[in-house]
Motif scaffolding. Structure first.
Motif, PDB file in Angstrom:
ATOM      1  N   ASN A 164       4.091 -17.848  -3.817  1.00 10.73           N
ATOM      2  CA  ASN A 164       3.684 -16.492  -3.450  1.00 10.73           C
ATOM      3  C   ASN A 164       4.604 -15.924  -2.383  1.00 10.73           C
ATOM      4  OD1 ASN A 164       1.354 -16.595  -5.148  1.00 10.73           O
ATOM      5  ND2 ASN A 164       0.335 -17.837  -3.587  1.00 10.73           N
ATOM      6  N   ASN A 165       4.923 -14.637  -2.488  1.00  9.98           N
ATOM      7  CA  ASN A 165       5.762 -13.983  -1.485  1.00  9.98           C
ATOM      8  C   ASN A 165       5.634 -12.464  -1.591  1.00  9.98           C
ATOM      9  OD1 ASN A 165       7.964 -13.082  -3.444  1.00  9.98           O
ATOM     10  ND2 ASN A 165       8.031 -15.305  -3.730  1.00  9.98           N
ATOM     11  N   PHE A 166       6.224 -11.773  -0.660  1.00 11.98           N
ATOM     12  CA  PHE A 166       6.105 -10.316  -0.559  1.00 11.98           C
ATOM     13  C   PHE A 166       6.658  -9.612  -1.797  1.00 11.98           C
ATOM     14  CE2 PHE A 166       7.764  -6.167   0.872  1.00 11.98           C
ATOM     15  CZ  PHE A 166       6.614  -5.615   1.421  1.00 11.98           C
ATOM     16  N   VAL A 167       7.775 -10.085  -2.315  1.00 17.32           N
ATOM     17  CA  VAL A 167       8.394  -9.444  -3.478  1.00 17.32           C
ATOM     18  C   VAL A 167       7.444  -9.487  -4.672  1.00 17.32           C
ATOM     19  CG1 VAL A 167      10.317  -9.490  -5.109  1.00 17.32           C
ATOM     20  CG2 VAL A 167      10.740  -9.958  -2.687  1.00 17.32           C
ATOM     21  N   LYS A 168       6.878 -10.648  -4.936  1.00 21.15           N
ATOM     22  CA  LYS A 168       5.945 -10.790  -6.061  1.00 21.15           C
ATOM     23  C   LYS A 168       4.703  -9.917  -5.856  1.00 21.15           C
ATOM     24  CE  LYS A 168       6.927 -15.352  -7.971  1.00 21.15           C
ATOM     25  NZ  LYS A 168       6.333 -16.662  -8.293  1.00 21.15           N
ATOM     26  N   THR A 169       4.220  -9.882  -4.607  1.00 18.10           N
ATOM     27  CA  THR A 169       3.040  -9.072  -4.303  1.00 18.10           C
ATOM     28  C   THR A 169       3.308  -7.595  -4.572  1.00 18.10           C
ATOM     29  OG1 THR A 169       2.282 -10.644  -2.633  1.00 18.10           O
ATOM     30  CG2 THR A 169       1.394  -8.417  -2.493  1.00 18.10           C
ATOM     31  N   MET A 170       4.463  -7.110  -4.138  1.00 18.82           N
ATOM     32  CA  MET A 170       4.813  -5.706  -4.351  1.00 18.82           C
ATOM     33  C   MET A 170       4.914  -5.384  -5.836  1.00 18.82           C
ATOM     34  SD  MET A 170       4.961  -4.039  -1.506  1.00 18.82           S
ATOM     35  CE  MET A 170       3.549  -5.032  -1.040  1.00 18.82           C
ATOM     36  N   LEU A 171       5.568  -6.236  -6.597  1.00 19.34           N
ATOM     37  CA  LEU A 171       5.720  -5.995  -8.033  1.00 19.34           C
ATOM     38  C   LEU A 171       4.363  -5.960  -8.731  1.00 19.34           C
ATOM     39  CD1 LEU A 171       8.813  -8.256  -8.834  1.00 19.34           C
ATOM     40  CD2 LEU A 171       8.763  -5.756  -8.732  1.00 19.34           C
ATOM     41  N   LYS A 172       3.468  -6.850  -8.316  1.00 20.31           N
ATOM     42  CA  LYS A 172       2.135  -6.907  -8.916  1.00 20.31           C
ATOM     43  C   LYS A 172       1.312  -5.674  -8.555  1.00 20.31           C
ATOM     44  CE  LYS A 172      -1.895  -9.970  -9.246  1.00 20.31           C
ATOM     45  NZ  LYS A 172      -2.505 -11.241  -8.759  1.00 20.31           N
ATOM     46  N   LEU A 173       1.310  -5.304  -7.270  1.00 24.53           N
ATOM     47  CA  LEU A 173       0.556  -4.125  -6.829  1.00 24.53           C
ATOM     48  C   LEU A 173       1.127  -2.844  -7.431  1.00 24.53           C
ATOM     49  CD1 LEU A 173      -0.037  -4.933  -3.036  1.00 24.53           C
ATOM     50  CD2 LEU A 173      -1.746  -4.909  -4.858  1.00 24.53           C
ATOM     51  N   GLY A 174       2.459  -2.837  -7.578  1.00 20.15           N
ATOM     52  CA  GLY A 174       3.121  -1.656  -8.120  1.00 20.15           C
ATOM     53  C   GLY A 174       2.696  -1.311  -9.531  1.00 20.15           C
ATOM     54  N   LYS A 175       2.199  -2.299 -10.250  1.00 18.61           N
ATOM     55  CA  LYS A 175       1.767  -2.068 -11.639  1.00 18.61           C
ATOM     56  C   LYS A 175       0.414  -1.361 -11.706  1.00 18.61           C
ATOM     57  CE  LYS A 175       4.169  -5.993 -13.764  1.00 18.61           C
ATOM     58  NZ  LYS A 175       4.007  -7.300 -14.445  1.00 18.61           N
ATOM     59  N   THR A 176      -0.371  -1.455 -10.630  1.00 20.14           N
ATOM     60  CA  THR A 176      -1.734  -0.920 -10.668  1.00 20.14           C
ATOM     61  C   THR A 176      -1.977   0.212  -9.667  1.00 20.14           C
ATOM     62  OG1 THR A 176      -2.465  -2.627  -9.102  1.00 20.14           O
ATOM     63  CG2 THR A 176      -2.657  -3.134 -11.442  1.00 20.14           C
ATOM     64  N   LYS A 177      -1.065   0.398  -8.731  1.00 14.41           N
ATOM     65  CA  LYS A 177      -1.269   1.405  -7.684  1.00 14.41           C
ATOM     66  C   LYS A 177      -0.298   2.577  -7.853  1.00 14.41           C
ATOM     67  CE  LYS A 177      -4.014  -1.327  -5.031  1.00 14.41           C
ATOM     68  NZ  LYS A 177      -5.362  -1.006  -4.572  1.00 14.41           N
ATOM     69  N   GLU A 178      -0.813   3.784  -7.663  1.00 13.10           N
ATOM     70  CA  GLU A 178       0.064   4.954  -7.668  1.00 13.10           C
ATOM     71  C   GLU A 178       0.670   5.173  -6.290  1.00 13.10           C
ATOM     72  OE1 GLU A 178      -1.868   8.404  -9.143  1.00 13.10           O
ATOM     73  OE2 GLU A 178      -2.169   7.582 -11.157  1.00 13.10           O
ATOM     74  N   LYS A 179      -0.080   4.793  -5.263  1.00  9.85           N
ATOM     75  CA  LYS A 179       0.401   4.888  -3.880  1.00  9.85           C
ATOM     76  C   LYS A 179       0.202   3.545  -3.208  1.00  9.85           C
ATOM     77  CE  LYS A 179      -0.538   9.823  -3.196  1.00  9.85           C
ATOM     78  NZ  LYS A 179      -1.256  10.814  -2.347  1.00  9.85           N
ATOM     79  N   LEU A 180       1.135   3.197  -2.318  1.00  6.12           N
ATOM     80  CA  LEU A 180       1.091   1.888  -1.661  1.00  6.12           C
ATOM     81  C   LEU A 180       1.516   2.040  -0.206  1.00  6.12           C
ATOM     82  CD1 LEU A 180       0.396  -0.969  -2.686  1.00  6.12           C
ATOM     83  CD2 LEU A 180       2.823  -1.317  -3.111  1.00  6.12           C
ATOM     84  N   GLY A 181       0.617   1.695   0.710  1.00  8.89           N
ATOM     85  CA  GLY A 181       0.957   1.737   2.130  1.00  8.89           C
ATOM     86  C   GLY A 181       1.601   0.427   2.554  1.00  8.89           C
ATOM     87  N   VAL A 182       2.803   0.505   3.158  1.00  9.13           N
ATOM     88  CA  VAL A 182       3.540  -0.688   3.579  1.00  9.13           C
ATOM     89  C   VAL A 182       3.977  -0.522   5.028  1.00  9.13           C
ATOM     90  CG1 VAL A 182       5.498  -2.209   3.117  1.00  9.13           C
ATOM     91  CG2 VAL A 182       4.357  -1.059   1.214  1.00  9.13           C
ATOM     92  N   ILE A 183       3.840  -1.594   5.792  1.00  7.46           N
ATOM     93  CA  ILE A 183       4.109  -1.552   7.236  1.00  7.46           C
ATOM     94  C   ILE A 183       5.578  -1.246   7.536  1.00  7.46           C
ATOM     95  CG2 ILE A 183       4.187  -3.006   9.315  1.00  7.46           C
ATOM     96  CD1 ILE A 183       1.604  -4.358   8.222  1.00  7.46           C
ATOM     97  N   GLY A 184       5.779  -0.279   8.408  1.00  9.06           N
ATOM     98  CA  GLY A 184       7.139   0.155   8.742  1.00  9.06           C
ATOM     99  C   GLY A 184       7.555  -0.115  10.167  1.00  9.06           C
ATOM    100  N   ASP A 185       6.699  -0.820  10.948  1.00  7.30           N
ATOM    101  CA  ASP A 185       7.053  -1.073  12.350  1.00  7.30           C
ATOM    102  C   ASP A 185       7.201  -2.563  12.663  1.00  7.30           C
ATOM    103  OD1 ASP A 185       4.387  -1.760  12.178  1.00  7.30           O
ATOM    104  OD2 ASP A 185       3.694  -0.425  13.775  1.00  7.30           O
ATOM    105  N   GLN A 186       7.435  -3.373  11.631  1.00  2.03           N
ATOM    106  CA  GLN A 186       7.815  -4.778  11.802  1.00  2.03           C
ATOM    107  C   GLN A 186       9.169  -4.973  11.130  1.00  2.03           C
ATOM    108  OE1 GLN A 186       4.744  -7.308  10.179  1.00  2.03           O
ATOM    109  NE2 GLN A 186       3.133  -6.344  11.388  1.00  2.03           N
ATOM    110  N   PHE A 187      10.090  -5.601  11.856  1.00  5.38           N
ATOM    111  CA  PHE A 187      11.465  -5.711  11.361  1.00  5.38           C
ATOM    112  C   PHE A 187      11.913  -7.170  11.302  1.00  5.38           C
ATOM    113  CE2 PHE A 187      10.919  -1.535  13.111  1.00  5.38           C
ATOM    114  CZ  PHE A 187      11.582  -0.705  12.211  1.00  5.38           C
ATOM    115  N   GLY A 188      12.667  -7.505  10.241  1.00  5.63           N
ATOM    116  CA  GLY A 188      13.166  -8.865  10.093  1.00  5.63           C
ATOM    117  C   GLY A 188      14.243  -8.953   9.046  1.00  5.63           C
ATOM    118  N   GLY A 189      14.582 -10.177   8.697  1.00  2.74           N
ATOM    119  CA  GLY A 189      15.628 -10.432   7.711  1.00  2.74           C
ATOM    120  C   GLY A 189      15.064 -11.128   6.497  1.00  2.74           C
ATOM    121  N   PRO A 190      14.850 -10.419   5.390  1.00  8.52           N
ATOM    122  CA  PRO A 190      14.392 -11.079   4.158  1.00  8.52           C
ATOM    123  C   PRO A 190      15.384 -12.162   3.743  1.00  8.52           C
ATOM    124  CG  PRO A 190      14.325  -8.683   3.948  1.00  8.52           C
ATOM    125  CD  PRO A 190      15.070  -8.986   5.206  1.00  8.52           C
TER     126      PRO A 190
END
Length: 298
Positions: A164-190
């Motif tokens: 499990n990881n963020f990429v898989k989660t996004m792809l899965k949620l993207g199939k069912t959600k028209e809008k998706l809130g994602v955190i923009g104030d945490q920064f790192g290196g994928p």
């Protein structure tokens, strides 16, 4: 004169890094003899199990990919978190010392509190906020206290085809959600799991003297927010799959999406030390997304 073949024991072989690492080592039969174990085959929290396996194999290199990585679950699963993230590495390190083996151990950016404004160096003082980070830091210290040959590799925001990881989660949620809130104030290196595996293999080949032991940082570049990463995931997904309809991604603050475990606002890691000592460059996460994202749909 034929090249010596190193015996390598890998734990956590069914995880994001362990799976790809085992596949890559398996293809290097002229350099490594692989002994790869998932948790059922080798439970690192069992000292007897660790001692028996390592006595039987007598590996030259031990690579610990096993970990309790459930950041939120760790807040209540405290005993298990420390068993896997502290005691397990300690048992492996004790046997590494006994066998004069090199222990390569994967750690995390969560050992830091995230309050620094610049990328973290290996010399910065850890100050983990949650149980996961505290247990991983305890594991680092347990390894170092044994005096074994070791390379502790702190990484961040790991993604790969397995687990499990963020990429898989996004792809899965993207199939069912028209809008998706994602955190923009945490920064790192994928960081792509396959790149971590490659870095570990290079370290395994290049480690020669005890002075190379210690903590190293390895993560992806450029540094981004989760929001920026999500936008790029959907950008690549729509290029790969014409039928994939990406959602509208909305930037939100951490405070709008409370979780049991506090995440560091700054997870950026300075990876210069690893490049200087082993000539390993940072993971190019964007390149890996473009080249490997198709495998994430499967």
């Amino acid at each position: 004169m034929p090249q010596a073949i190193n015996k390598v024991l890998v734990t956590g072989s069914n995880g994001q890094v362990g799976c790809l690492l085992s596949q890559k080592l398996e293809r290097l039969k002229d350099e490594f003899k692989l002994y790869s174990f998932d948790r059922e085959a080798l439970d690192i929290t069992s000292q007897d199990d660790v001692v028996k396996k390592i006595d039987d194999i007598q590996p030259d290199i031990i690579i610990n990919c096993a970990a309790h990585t459930g950041v939120d679950k760790a807040e209540t699963d405290i005993e298990n978190s420390f068993a896997i993230n502290e005691l397990g590495p300690k048992y492996l390190a004790e046997q590494a010392l006994k066998n004069d083996a090199l222990l390569i151990h994967i750690s995390t950016d969560y050992v830091f509190d995230g309050n620094k404004t610049e990328p973290y160096n290996e010399t910065d003082k850890p100050n983990p906020k949650g149980v996961y980070g505290k247990s991983k830091l305890a594991g680092e210290l347990a390894i170092q206290n044994t005096g074994c040959k070791n390379v502790i590799l702190r990484t961040s925001w790991v993604f790969g085809e397995h687990g499990n990881n963020f990429v898989k989660t996004m792809l899965k949620l993207g199939k069912t959600k028209e809008k998706l809130g994602v955190i923009g104030d945490q920064f790192g290196g994928p960081t792509y799991a396959g790149d971590i595996a490659d870095a570990i293999i290079i370290i395994s080949k290049k480690y020669q003297i005890r002075e190379q032991s210690g903590v190293y940082h390895y993560s992806g570049h450029p540094h981004v927010s989760w929001y920026e990463l999500a936008c790029e995931i959907f950008n690549v997904a729509t290029k790969i799959d014409d039928n994939y309809k990406a959602p509208q991604v909305i930037k939100i603050r951490s405070i709008e999406y409370p979780l049991p475990a506090v995440r560091p606002a700054n997870s950026r890691l300075n990876c210069n030390k690893l490049y200087k000592n082993f000539n390993i460059s940072e993971s190019d996460w964007n390149k890996q997304l473009n080249e490997n994202l198709e495998g994430f749909f499967k």
